[in-house]
Design a protein around this motif. Sequence first.
Motif: not given
Length: 312
Positions: A107-109, A123-125, A152-156
Amino acid sequence: MKKFRKVLDGLTTSSPVNVGGAPPCSSTAGTPPTASTPRDFEVQETLVSENFQICKTVRHGFPYQPTALAFDPVQKLLAIGSRSGGVRILGRPGVDCYCQHESGAAVLQLQFLTNEGALVTACADDTLHLWNLRQKRPAILHSLKFNRERITFCHLPFQSKWLYVGTERGNTHIVNIESFVLSGYVIMWNKAIELSTKTHPGPVVHLSDCPKDEGRLLIGFESGTVVQWDLRVKKADFRIQYDEAIHSVSWHHEGKQLMCSHSDGSLTTWSLRNTAKPFQVTFPHGKTQRDGKKPESCKPILKVEFKTTRSR
């Protein structure tokens, strides 16, 4: 069906029990009684493999190899993602839930839909998942796979229907959180940076909306470039250039300043009135050199949060 021969030894007395005061029966007075012999029993096993099932009855301690955290300040929920693809959700006493991605990807973020009983996992996939937390056992409602770019990055943003997704190629995609499909709006890296700059700015390492205007998106690139993008007119408001790689960016709550953490262990503070150079550069963990020059570099600061007190 298996049969076992069970020998009970030592469970019988070495001499007969005297009941009611009657003398023990003996053929010859003074002759000790004969010792009891072990008893053999035939025990039939009636349990088969179908009668057993392995299940986890208790989970203790902090999740192993945590990789991401998220907090819902309204519902008071804490989500913890792990390298093995697990997500543990903790709340008030008695609220403890665990769910697992079938892919097992790290889980990346994590991003909560604040006060809506939903959670987004990246996720990393390179797959995004939307989880429904309103039922007894959380379940995935939608999934979205990125095939050509790595996430690489998420924002909500708060109470927004748009999820911003940055990629390794430096592009920013926008996902409709309700339908969970990509919109046609993509912020390409070559449009965000200076048109005269031909060097790739690196992956997107930060995304956030301006505290004063949610229609403006701040994009941080690994190379040290930060761009504020006007989503309405589709152009950049300003660009910040720095010669150290960026790891994280944080807004001041008034939306007039921002802070960046860099690979050399420095923190730079920028004012939107003058984005040509930072008005403050600090090395919180660096030692000042004897000649009084710039403090020596140290390990990168991976995460920075711009907090204020009542006096500031």
